[in-house]
Design a protein around this motif. Sequence first.
Motif, PDB file in Angstrom:
ATOM      1  N   GLN A  72      66.201  28.366  33.139  1.00  0.00           N
ATOM      2  CA  GLN A  72      65.586  28.410  31.812  1.00  0.00           C
ATOM      3  C   GLN A  72      66.434  29.203  30.826  1.00  0.00           C
ATOM      4  N   SER A 127      64.238  15.369  25.321  1.00  0.00           N
ATOM      5  CA  SER A 127      64.307  16.229  26.505  1.00  0.00           C
ATOM      6  C   SER A 127      65.486  15.826  27.387  1.00  0.00           C
ATOM      7  N   GLN A 154      65.885  16.857  33.618  1.00  0.00           N
ATOM      8  CA  GLN A 154      64.873  16.680  32.570  1.00  0.00           C
ATOM      9  C   GLN A 154      63.566  17.407  32.922  1.00  0.00           C
ATOM     10  N   VAL A 186      63.601  20.959  31.753  1.00  0.00           N
ATOM     11  CA  VAL A 186      63.333  21.140  30.321  1.00  0.00           C
ATOM     12  C   VAL A 186      61.826  21.160  30.070  1.00  0.00           C
ATOM     13  N   THR A 187      61.107  20.277  30.738  1.00  0.00           N
ATOM     14  CA  THR A 187      59.646  20.256  30.594  1.00  0.00           C
ATOM     15  C   THR A 187      59.038  21.564  31.069  1.00  0.00           C
ATOM     16  N   ALA A 192      59.586  24.312  28.524  1.00  0.00           N
ATOM     17  CA  ALA A 192      58.659  24.263  27.390  1.00  0.00           C
ATOM     18  C   ALA A 192      57.301  24.836  27.774  1.00  0.00           C
ATOM     19  N   TYR A 250      57.573  19.363  26.352  1.00  0.00           N
ATOM     20  CA  TYR A 250      58.707  19.421  25.427  1.00  0.00           C
ATOM     21  C   TYR A 250      58.399  18.812  24.064  1.00  0.00           C
ATOM     22  N   ARG A 284      59.240  20.637  20.548  1.00  0.00           N
ATOM     23  CA  ARG A 284      60.085  20.053  19.514  1.00  0.00           C
ATOM     24  C   ARG A 284      59.342  19.957  18.176  1.00  0.00           C
TER      25      ARG A 284
END
Length: 280
Positions: free
Chosen positions: A24, A43, A54, A57-58, A61, A69, A73
């Motif tokens: 992260q 993402s 990917q 990334v979720t 968030a 995500y 955003r």
Amino acid sequence: MSGTESPAARLQALFEGHRLTPTQRRIAHSMVRRAADVPFLSSVELAELAGVSQPSVTRFAVALGFDGYPALRRHLREVAPAEPAADTGSHNEYQQAVEAEIENLRHLAEVLADPGPVRRAGRVLAGSRPLPVLGLRAAAAQAHGFAYFAAKVHPDVRLLNEGGTMLLDRIDAAVRAGASALLCFALPRHPREVLDALVHAKEAGLTVVTVADSPFAPVAKVSDLLLPAAVGTALVFDTACAPMLLGRVLLEAMCDDLPDAQARLEDFDTRAAARGLFVE
């Protein structure tokens, strides 16, 4: 978050107070480096930029308190409305690397709008006798450059630019001689030995000041005062113009707290002239 802050500063404020995993932190670092573009990235694109999956990334968030995500955003677009960065498609790869480094310097200038942290670091380093300066592998050149100039104004600078079994011994020797602080330059890839050395320095009672490539670098957790300056990653080997410049700024701040700095410089110039040291 103030509308006058830069996109990078707003992102850093968003990340503060969250315990992030190494993956992260990598995503956060990538977002700060591309702060103007992030509100427009999917993402998948952010994952590719950070070199992670990917789903990572979720999860990132969600760790920041968003449902996913897309919510992150949307938040970024609301608090930092901006146009995407100018298209550099007409530039070749070398020009793009230079442009990226210029952007790193612009970000550093924004960070230095608050000179407080650098001034505090300058005071801490100026008061340490001796002053150990640590930098291994990719950061060795930064440490060497700082130590070279610092020795002209500081009475006892000790360069630590080689690892091995004697590194901790040299830190201990500096402590026994009266050192109160250590300056570290930490750049990717971050050697485990640097982390171990900083842990040892803190346990020995030293205040650790670190110039690192990101506020989320692994050395952040073992630094008392961290000063960030991004490295360029557009070429095969990273470029470190911003960390070098931040080192010179830190030198300037240190000189401000060394009352005899100017006298030392003048004395050096006198001796250099007498020896014919430089070709004018």
